[in-house]
Design a protein around this motif. Structure first.
Motif, PDB file in Angstrom:
ATOM      1  N   ASN A  43     -12.899  17.002  13.596  1.00  0.00           N
ATOM      2  CA  ASN A  43     -12.262  16.042  14.495  1.00  0.00           C
ATOM      3  C   ASN A  43     -11.649  14.939  13.626  1.00  0.00           C
ATOM      4  OD1 ASN A  43     -11.970  13.585  16.022  1.00  0.00           O
ATOM      5  ND2 ASN A  43     -13.178  14.530  17.641  1.00  0.00           N
ATOM      6  N   ALA A  44     -10.334  14.916  13.559  1.00  0.00           N
ATOM      7  CA  ALA A  44      -9.631  13.986  12.669  1.00  0.00           C
ATOM      8  C   ALA A  44      -9.938  12.528  12.999  1.00  0.00           C
ATOM      9  CB  ALA A  44      -8.124  14.235  12.731  1.00  0.00           C
ATOM     10  N   GLU A  45     -10.023  12.208  14.270  1.00  0.00           N
ATOM     11  CA  GLU A  45     -10.312  10.831  14.675  1.00  0.00           C
ATOM     12  C   GLU A  45     -11.708  10.415  14.203  1.00  0.00           C
ATOM     13  OE1 GLU A  45     -10.922   8.529  18.866  1.00  0.00           O
ATOM     14  OE2 GLU A  45      -9.145   9.825  18.692  1.00  0.00           O
ATOM     15  N   ARG A  46     -12.658  11.307  14.382  1.00  0.00           N
ATOM     16  CA  ARG A  46     -14.036  11.036  13.945  1.00  0.00           C
ATOM     17  C   ARG A  46     -14.101  10.904  12.423  1.00  0.00           C
ATOM     18  NH1 ARG A  46     -18.833   9.229  16.135  1.00  0.00           N
ATOM     19  NH2 ARG A  46     -20.561  10.470  15.394  1.00  0.00           N
ATOM     20  N   PHE A  47     -13.369  11.781  11.721  1.00  0.00           N
ATOM     21  CA  PHE A  47     -13.306  11.730  10.265  1.00  0.00           C
ATOM     22  C   PHE A  47     -12.801  10.361   9.797  1.00  0.00           C
ATOM     23  CE2 PHE A  47     -10.644  12.083   6.475  1.00  0.00           C
ATOM     24  CZ  PHE A  47     -11.565  12.547   5.544  1.00  0.00           C
ATOM     25  N   LEU A  48     -11.702   9.903  10.359  1.00  0.00           N
ATOM     26  CA  LEU A  48     -11.121   8.612   9.954  1.00  0.00           C
ATOM     27  C   LEU A  48     -12.057   7.451  10.296  1.00  0.00           C
ATOM     28  CD1 LEU A  48      -7.393   9.229  10.923  1.00  0.00           C
ATOM     29  CD2 LEU A  48      -8.392   9.177   8.617  1.00  0.00           C
ATOM     30  N   GLU A  49     -12.707   7.538  11.437  1.00  0.00           N
ATOM     31  CA  GLU A  49     -13.669   6.504  11.849  1.00  0.00           C
ATOM     32  C   GLU A  49     -14.813   6.416  10.829  1.00  0.00           C
ATOM     33  OE1 GLU A  49     -17.205   6.863  14.980  1.00  0.00           O
ATOM     34  OE2 GLU A  49     -15.228   6.880  15.941  1.00  0.00           O
ATOM     35  N   LEU A  50     -15.362   7.564  10.452  1.00  0.00           N
ATOM     36  CA  LEU A  50     -16.468   7.589   9.490  1.00  0.00           C
ATOM     37  C   LEU A  50     -16.006   7.189   8.094  1.00  0.00           C
ATOM     38  CD1 LEU A  50     -18.224  10.844  10.715  1.00  0.00           C
ATOM     39  CD2 LEU A  50     -19.117   8.508  10.888  1.00  0.00           C
ATOM     40  N   ARG A  55     -16.895   4.360   3.769  1.00  0.00           N
ATOM     41  CA  ARG A  55     -16.227   4.320   2.454  1.00  0.00           C
ATOM     42  C   ARG A  55     -16.820   5.336   1.480  1.00  0.00           C
ATOM     43  NH1 ARG A  55     -11.984   1.764   4.191  1.00  0.00           N
ATOM     44  NH2 ARG A  55     -12.258  -0.405   4.717  1.00  0.00           N
ATOM     45  N   LEU A  56     -17.032   6.543   1.966  1.00  0.00           N
ATOM     46  CA  LEU A  56     -17.543   7.632   1.139  1.00  0.00           C
ATOM     47  C   LEU A  56     -16.384   8.538   0.741  1.00  0.00           C
ATOM     48  CD1 LEU A  56     -20.642   8.520   3.335  1.00  0.00           C
ATOM     49  CD2 LEU A  56     -20.687   7.368   1.118  1.00  0.00           C
ATOM     50  N   GLY A  57     -16.670   9.539  -0.064  1.00  0.00           N
ATOM     51  CA  GLY A  57     -15.649  10.507  -0.426  1.00  0.00           C
ATOM     52  C   GLY A  57     -15.224  11.325   0.784  1.00  0.00           C
ATOM     53  N   ALA A  58     -14.060  11.934   0.670  1.00  0.00           N
ATOM     54  CA  ALA A  58     -13.525  12.719   1.781  1.00  0.00           C
ATOM     55  C   ALA A  58     -14.426  13.900   2.127  1.00  0.00           C
ATOM     56  CB  ALA A  58     -12.114  13.196   1.454  1.00  0.00           C
ATOM     57  N   GLY A  59     -14.981  14.568   1.120  1.00  0.00           N
ATOM     58  CA  GLY A  59     -15.846  15.720   1.387  1.00  0.00           C
ATOM     59  C   GLY A  59     -17.112  15.338   2.128  1.00  0.00           C
ATOM     60  N   GLU A  60     -17.771  14.295   1.663  1.00  0.00           N
ATOM     61  CA  GLU A  60     -18.986  13.831   2.341  1.00  0.00           C
ATOM     62  C   GLU A  60     -18.682  13.400   3.768  1.00  0.00           C
ATOM     63  OE1 GLU A  60     -18.042  12.819  -0.692  1.00  0.00           O
ATOM     64  OE2 GLU A  60     -19.728  13.146  -2.056  1.00  0.00           O
ATOM     65  N   THR A  61     -17.572  12.685   3.926  1.00  0.00           N
ATOM     66  CA  THR A  61     -17.183  12.203   5.249  1.00  0.00           C
ATOM     67  C   THR A  61     -16.854  13.366   6.179  1.00  0.00           C
ATOM     68  OG1 THR A  61     -16.320  10.179   4.237  1.00  0.00           O
ATOM     69  CG2 THR A  61     -15.587  10.677   6.477  1.00  0.00           C
ATOM     70  N   GLU A  62     -16.164  14.367   5.640  1.00  0.00           N
ATOM     71  CA  GLU A  62     -15.834  15.536   6.450  1.00  0.00           C
ATOM     72  C   GLU A  62     -17.100  16.243   6.931  1.00  0.00           C
ATOM     73  OE1 GLU A  62     -12.687  19.097   5.986  1.00  0.00           O
ATOM     74  OE2 GLU A  62     -14.212  18.991   4.400  1.00  0.00           O
ATOM     75  N   ALA A  68     -21.755  15.693  13.016  1.00  0.00           N
ATOM     76  CA  ALA A  68     -21.938  14.776  14.146  1.00  0.00           C
ATOM     77  C   ALA A  68     -21.584  15.437  15.474  1.00  0.00           C
ATOM     78  CB  ALA A  68     -21.093  13.523  13.942  1.00  0.00           C
ATOM     79  N   GLU A  69     -20.736  16.457  15.417  1.00  0.00           N
ATOM     80  CA  GLU A  69     -20.291  17.107  16.647  1.00  0.00           C
ATOM     81  C   GLU A  69     -20.796  18.544  16.762  1.00  0.00           C
ATOM     82  OE1 GLU A  69     -16.150  16.477  17.377  1.00  0.00           O
ATOM     83  OE2 GLU A  69     -16.290  14.379  16.835  1.00  0.00           O
ATOM     84  N   SER A  70     -21.816  18.878  15.989  1.00  0.00           N
ATOM     85  CA  SER A  70     -22.355  20.239  16.013  1.00  0.00           C
ATOM     86  C   SER A  70     -23.835  20.173  15.636  1.00  0.00           C
ATOM     87  CB  SER A  70     -21.595  21.114  15.013  1.00  0.00           C
ATOM     88  OG  SER A  70     -21.887  20.685  13.688  1.00  0.00           O
ATOM     89  N   ASP A  71     -24.414  21.331  15.398  1.00  0.00           N
ATOM     90  CA  ASP A  71     -25.810  21.333  14.967  1.00  0.00           C
ATOM     91  C   ASP A  71     -25.943  21.659  13.482  1.00  0.00           C
ATOM     92  OD1 ASP A  71     -25.116  23.991  15.108  1.00  0.00           O
ATOM     93  OD2 ASP A  71     -26.911  24.629  16.158  1.00  0.00           O
ATOM     94  N   PHE A  72     -24.847  21.516  12.722  1.00  0.00           N
ATOM     95  CA  PHE A  72     -24.904  21.755  11.287  1.00  0.00           C
ATOM     96  C   PHE A  72     -25.778  20.713  10.595  1.00  0.00           C
ATOM     97  CE2 PHE A  72     -20.729  23.911  11.908  1.00  0.00           C
ATOM     98  CZ  PHE A  72     -21.054  25.131  11.341  1.00  0.00           C
ATOM     99  N   HIS A  73     -26.357  21.131   9.478  1.00  0.00           N
ATOM    100  CA  HIS A  73     -27.071  20.238   8.577  1.00  0.00           C
ATOM    101  C   HIS A  73     -26.120  19.891   7.435  1.00  0.00           C
ATOM    102  CE1 HIS A  73     -30.338  21.911  10.850  1.00  0.00           C
ATOM    103  NE2 HIS A  73     -31.251  21.252  10.179  1.00  0.00           N
TER     104      HIS A  73
END
Length: 141
Positions: A43-50, A55-62, A68-73
């Motif tokens: 979710n691009a909006e959620r990605f940009l919000e986080l 202020r983390l790296g793009a990979g961690e944020t992704e 946040a929107e699934s059951d992934f760990h």
């Protein structure tokens, strides 16, 4: 392959692995050991919000945006990212390399001494991992 665990990599994480890891990552995917998420799973909006909030790296944020929107760990060794992810999705869904090494020992994929040796090698190669006692890996042996 660890039993009970499916590994999924979102697009930015795959891109961040760089050319030296690209062939290995693709081989693992072709062998069915890891999976790639498509761009639509983020979710691009959620990605940009986080990204703005932490202020983390793009990979961690992704990874955080997907989890946040699934059951992934999330498997991550960046301390700040793990703390932010733990606050977002719960500490029980966030872990790092050291825990993966212990699972490898518990599932008899490697010996506990090998886990300690691998950790030492990762640290020598620049990994920011705590010096963990061998007893952490050898519990129950």
């Amino acid at each position: 392959m660890l039993e009970g665990i499916e590994w999924w990599l979102p697009p930015v994480v795959v891109d961040e692995s760089g050319p030296s890891c690209a062939a290995i990552t693709l081989e693992l995917q072709q062998r069915g050991l890891i999976n790639f998420l498509d761009d639509g799973s983020v979710n691009a909006e959620r990605f940009l919000e986080l990204l703005d909030a932490h202020r983390l790296g793009a990979g961690e944020t992704e990874c955080m945006a997907v989890a946040a929107e699934s059951d992934f760990h999330i498997c991550c060794d960046d301390r700040r990212a793990r703390l932010a992810a733990s606050n977002l999705i719960g500490a029980n869904r966030v872990f790092g390399t050291i825990r993966v090494l212990r699972w490898c020992v518990e599932q008899h994929k490697i010996e506990c001494g090998e886990a300690k040796r691998l950790l030492r090698t990762m640290r020598e190669q620049g990994g920011f991992l705590p010096d963990t006692p061998q007893s952490f890996f050898c519990r129950g042996e």
